[in-house]
Design a protein around this motif. Sequence first.
Motif, mmCIF file in Angstrom:
data_model
loop_
_atom_site.group_PDB
_atom_site.id
_atom_site.type_symbol
_atom_site.label_atom_id
_atom_site.label_comp_id
_atom_site.label_asym_id
_atom_site.label_seq_id
_atom_site.Cartn_x
_atom_site.Cartn_y
_atom_site.Cartn_z
ATOM 1 N N ALA A 78 -7.136 -0.203 62.977
ATOM 2 C CA ALA A 78 -8.259 0.459 63.641
ATOM 3 C C ALA A 78 -9.441 0.626 62.697
ATOM 4 C CB ALA A 78 -7.815 1.817 64.187
ATOM 5 N N SER A 79 -9.162 0.865 61.411
ATOM 6 C CA SER A 79 -10.245 1.047 60.446
ATOM 7 C C SER A 79 -11.040 -0.239 60.247
ATOM 8 C CB SER A 79 -9.682 1.521 59.103
ATOM 9 O OG SER A 79 -8.767 0.573 58.570
ATOM 10 N N VAL A 80 -10.379 -1.392 60.376
ATOM 11 C CA VAL A 80 -11.073 -2.675 60.234
ATOM 12 C C VAL A 80 -11.900 -2.960 61.487
ATOM 13 C CG1 VAL A 80 -10.791 -5.151 59.843
ATOM 14 C CG2 VAL A 80 -9.303 -3.528 58.655
ATOM 15 N N PHE A 81 -11.357 -2.632 62.661
ATOM 16 C CA PHE A 81 -12.156 -2.734 63.883
ATOM 17 C C PHE A 81 -13.417 -1.873 63.760
ATOM 18 C CE2 PHE A 81 -8.273 -4.069 66.406
ATOM 19 C CZ PHE A 81 -8.806 -5.277 66.820
ATOM 20 N N ASP A 82 -13.242 -0.673 63.231
ATOM 21 C CA ASP A 82 -14.377 0.233 63.053
ATOM 22 C C ASP A 82 -15.402 -0.367 62.091
ATOM 23 O OD1 ASP A 82 -15.615 3.065 63.186
ATOM 24 O OD2 ASP A 82 -15.312 2.760 61.033
ATOM 25 N N TYR A 83 -14.929 -1.018 61.038
ATOM 26 C CA TYR A 83 -15.823 -1.653 60.067
ATOM 27 C C TYR A 83 -16.637 -2.760 60.726
ATOM 28 C CZ TYR A 83 -17.180 -4.167 55.784
ATOM 29 O OH TYR A 83 -17.882 -4.789 54.783
ATOM 30 N N ILE A 84 -15.992 -3.573 61.540
ATOM 31 C CA ILE A 84 -16.697 -4.644 62.249
ATOM 32 C C ILE A 84 -17.748 -4.052 63.186
ATOM 33 C CG2 ILE A 84 -16.423 -6.472 63.972
ATOM 34 C CD1 ILE A 84 -13.681 -7.061 62.715
ATOM 35 N N ALA A 85 -17.376 -3.005 63.909
ATOM 36 C CA ALA A 85 -18.324 -2.374 64.832
ATOM 37 C C ALA A 85 -19.523 -1.801 64.085
ATOM 38 C CB ALA A 85 -17.618 -1.275 65.624
ATOM 39 N N PRO A 106 -13.842 0.177 54.906
ATOM 40 C CA PRO A 106 -12.835 1.249 54.915
ATOM 41 C C PRO A 106 -12.125 1.323 53.573
ATOM 42 C CG PRO A 106 -12.104 -0.625 56.215
ATOM 43 C CD PRO A 106 -13.540 -0.879 55.880
ATOM 44 N N THR A 107 -11.753 2.516 53.191
ATOM 45 C CA THR A 107 -11.103 2.697 51.894
ATOM 46 C C THR A 107 -9.641 2.297 51.933
ATOM 47 O OG1 THR A 107 -10.676 5.010 52.480
ATOM 48 C CG2 THR A 107 -12.670 4.532 51.215
ATOM 49 N N GLU A 108 -9.051 2.400 53.110
ATOM 50 C CA GLU A 108 -7.645 2.035 53.234
ATOM 51 C C GLU A 108 -7.530 0.613 53.752
ATOM 52 O OE1 GLU A 108 -5.963 6.499 54.334
ATOM 53 O OE2 GLU A 108 -5.504 4.769 55.601
ATOM 54 N N ARG A 109 -6.799 -0.227 53.044
ATOM 55 C CA ARG A 109 -6.594 -1.603 53.454
ATOM 56 C C ARG A 109 -5.418 -1.693 54.421
ATOM 57 N NH1 ARG A 109 -9.289 -5.029 49.932
ATOM 58 N NH2 ARG A 109 -11.086 -3.881 49.173
ATOM 59 N N ALA A 110 -5.487 -2.705 55.283
ATOM 60 C CA ALA A 110 -4.357 -2.940 56.181
ATOM 61 C C ALA A 110 -3.133 -3.320 55.369
ATOM 62 C CB ALA A 110 -4.711 -4.056 57.167
#
Length: 213
Positions: free
Chosen positions: A116-123, A207-211
Motif C-alpha cells: 500500500a505504501s508503494v501505491f501511495d508513492y505512485i499516487a 516510503p521509508t518502509e520497503r516491500a
Amino acid sequence: LADEINRASPKTQSALLEVMEESRVTVDGQSYSVGNPFMVIATQNPIEQAGTYRLPEAQLDRFLMKTTLGYPDHEATMRILVTGGSRPRSTALPAVISGQQVAEMAQLAGSVHIEASVFDYIARLVEATRSADDVRLGVSVRGALALVRASRVWAAAVGRHFVTPDDVKILAIPCLAHRLILDPEAEFSGLQAVDVMAKVIGQVPPPTERAES
C-alpha cells in the motif's frame, strides 16, 4: 510497428486510439478484436519537424512508456561498420517466443505484489506533476496505472515477486514524462518534460518502509 508515427496524419493517429485502449478496431460499425497479446511500438524523429504532426495528448497517454535510444557506443558502432555492409537482410526472422508465452508472462507479472505504501508513492508522484511548475497538464490516472504495470514487470524481470520504491523511481521518467504537457513559455525556453519529471521525483519522498517478500 509504426515507423516515424509523427509523420502520420492526425486522422490516422486518431484511428489508433481505439485499438491502443481496447485492442479492437471498428469498421462500418463492426468491431474486430486484434487478439492477445497486442501492442503498438512506434518511433518518431525528434529533430526534423517538417512534414510531421504533433501527437495528440490522448494518444501520448496510451503509450506505456517512451525512451530515447541515442547514439550507439563505440563497440556497437564498430559492429555496425564491420557487419552492416555484408549482413544478409532476410525478412524471414525466426520467432523467439510464442504469443501464448507472452500472454502467460504478462499474467505472471500481474500477480507481483505491491505494498500500500508503494501505491501511495505512485499516487503522490502523479499528483505532484499536476501542480508542478511549468506544467499545463499533469499525469492522468492512466499514467499511474501504466507505472504500476511497468513496475510489476520490472520486478518480475529481475526475479522478485514484489515491487520496491526504487523500481518506481527507475520507471517514473520513461512511464510519465511523455504524458506531461508543458506551458508554452517553458517549451520555448527549451525546458524538457524529463527535467520536470526528474525534479518531481526529487521532491516527492519515497516510503521509508520497503516491500518485503
